[in-house]
Design a protein around this motif. Sequence first.
Motif, mmCIF file in Angstrom:
data_model
loop_
_atom_site.group_PDB
_atom_site.id
_atom_site.type_symbol
_atom_site.label_atom_id
_atom_site.label_comp_id
_atom_site.label_asym_id
_atom_site.label_seq_id
_atom_site.Cartn_x
_atom_site.Cartn_y
_atom_site.Cartn_z
ATOM 1 N N CYS A 19 0.838 -1.199 0.000
ATOM 2 C CA CYS A 19 0.000 0.000 0.000
ATOM 3 C C CYS A 19 0.877 1.254 0.000
ATOM 4 O O CYS A 19 0.703 2.156 -0.818
ATOM 5 C CB CYS A 19 -0.921 -0.018 1.217
ATOM 6 N N TRP A 20 1.847 1.304 0.904
ATOM 7 C CA TRP A 20 2.689 2.484 0.995
ATOM 8 C C TRP A 20 3.662 2.595 -0.169
ATOM 9 O O TRP A 20 4.001 3.701 -0.597
ATOM 10 C CB TRP A 20 3.416 2.506 2.334
ATOM 11 N N SER A 21 4.092 1.497 -0.727
ATOM 12 C CA SER A 21 4.932 1.566 -1.924
ATOM 13 C C SER A 21 4.146 2.148 -3.096
ATOM 14 O O SER A 21 4.681 2.941 -3.880
ATOM 15 C CB SER A 21 5.470 0.173 -2.285
ATOM 16 N N LEU A 22 2.888 1.788 -3.200
ATOM 17 C CA LEU A 22 2.048 2.335 -4.273
ATOM 18 C C LEU A 22 1.770 3.818 -4.060
ATOM 19 O O LEU A 22 1.777 4.602 -5.018
ATOM 20 C CB LEU A 22 0.732 1.551 -4.363
ATOM 21 N N ILE A 23 1.538 4.222 -2.818
ATOM 22 C CA ILE A 23 1.331 5.651 -2.539
ATOM 23 C C ILE A 23 2.570 6.440 -2.941
ATOM 24 O O ILE A 23 2.482 7.490 -3.595
ATOM 25 C CB ILE A 23 0.996 5.867 -1.053
ATOM 26 N N GLU A 24 3.749 5.918 -2.579
ATOM 27 C CA GLU A 24 4.993 6.623 -2.917
ATOM 28 C C GLU A 24 5.218 6.664 -4.420
ATOM 29 O O GLU A 24 5.646 7.689 -4.967
ATOM 30 C CB GLU A 24 6.171 5.948 -2.215
ATOM 31 N N ALA A 25 4.918 5.561 -5.099
ATOM 32 C CA ALA A 25 5.117 5.519 -6.552
ATOM 33 C C ALA A 25 4.120 6.430 -7.263
ATOM 34 O O ALA A 25 4.488 7.186 -8.173
ATOM 35 C CB ALA A 25 4.980 4.084 -7.052
ATOM 36 N N LEU A 26 2.847 6.389 -6.883
ATOM 37 C CA LEU A 26 1.818 7.204 -7.529
ATOM 38 C C LEU A 26 2.045 8.694 -7.301
ATOM 39 O O LEU A 26 1.642 9.526 -8.115
ATOM 40 C CB LEU A 26 0.434 6.798 -7.015
ATOM 41 N N ASP A 27 2.685 9.006 -6.187
ATOM 42 C CA ASP A 27 2.920 10.411 -5.863
ATOM 43 C C ASP A 27 3.784 11.108 -6.916
ATOM 44 O O ASP A 27 3.693 12.324 -7.094
ATOM 45 C CB ASP A 27 3.594 10.501 -4.486
#
Length: 380
Positions: A230-238
């Motif tokens: 979840c947090w890896s996706l948030i960081e990538a999408l950012d």
Amino acid sequence: MTDLSRPAHELLNALYEHARSRRKWDGTRKTGVSLPELRRAFRTVPRPNVEDELEAVALRRHLDELYGYGAIAAMKGDDGEKVPLPKGVWVLPTHPLVKRAREPLPPLHPRMRKVARYWDGAAPRTRIGYRAVNNWFLSEPDVTPAPKRERALDIFGSRTYSGYFEAEEKAFDELSGPFFSDREALYELLHMYSAPPQIITERLIVESDGCYGRIGDGDILLVVENVTTCWSLIEALDGIKGHAVGYVACGMGSSFLASLASIKMLRRSKIAEIRYFGDLDPTGLSIPAAAAEEALKDNDLPEVLPAVGLYDALLGIGTPLPRKEKRLTTHQAAGRVQWLDPSHQAMVTALLCGEERLAQEWVNLRYLKANSEWLRGLHR
């Protein structure tokens, strides 16, 4: 050493069984059996019915046989009765302890030299951990900082280490010993960090984005099964423009199904679609499949659909590893995979009917930042 009568032989077997079941006896050491336990074992043994013979007399006779046979030894002291019986007996070893060959210390990477101090006294699984980390360093890995569970798959994500941990991505949660218990030093050494959990609330606060991670102006809610991804996706999408993801939420396993109702507390126009990404195993697929069914029954809920590009990535780069959940029949697997995109159903059916799983953490931050194909299904 004399031959045993049948009742004495049966008594000895009863004592062995008692020692194995109650004392976890492996036959390599002596173990005690108290007089009450001895009497109970003796009463299970078929023996000739000698008229007017007291139980203590018969038991004493059979114990004498076993003393002479070298199978047991009497404890000191007796019960003080007219026909004295020992306060207990020692069941003697049946075979010597075979010492395992000492596992040699492997050639160590310079960053792992301190492990030499702990090697001999380490538990077998801890040594596996030392060996895996050492091999990872020797492979000249990419040491870009990564979340703990993603780093765990970098290090333990091969069949070499299968079966030693509940799940390979959780290996660092299970390892102990001086090298692994110093968390601060370990995290620095392995260039990893813990992904913080999202705040979980019983209800969504309408005035804010509550427990959802606001990531853009889009109308897709991306729900991810595990905290790390979840947090890896948030960081990538950012760092990506042009996607349609408005929110990212951690499903926290089966709690996603229970929290579906909270989505209605956001205005319906804000979320037009829910895309889900999780582990490819029986449980990881049953959660979104059940949520999709619930959403179909409620006109106020958007559809729950697979995050097609992310599952594409998982099937392409993930290493299938043995799972503890039992294999499914073809019929059972069909019920799970029908929620997935048709292009993935055959591969995942084979996975579920076998004995392997794919952890979603294989789609790690390093991959997410280096590729864009995983965004398929997250655009308009």
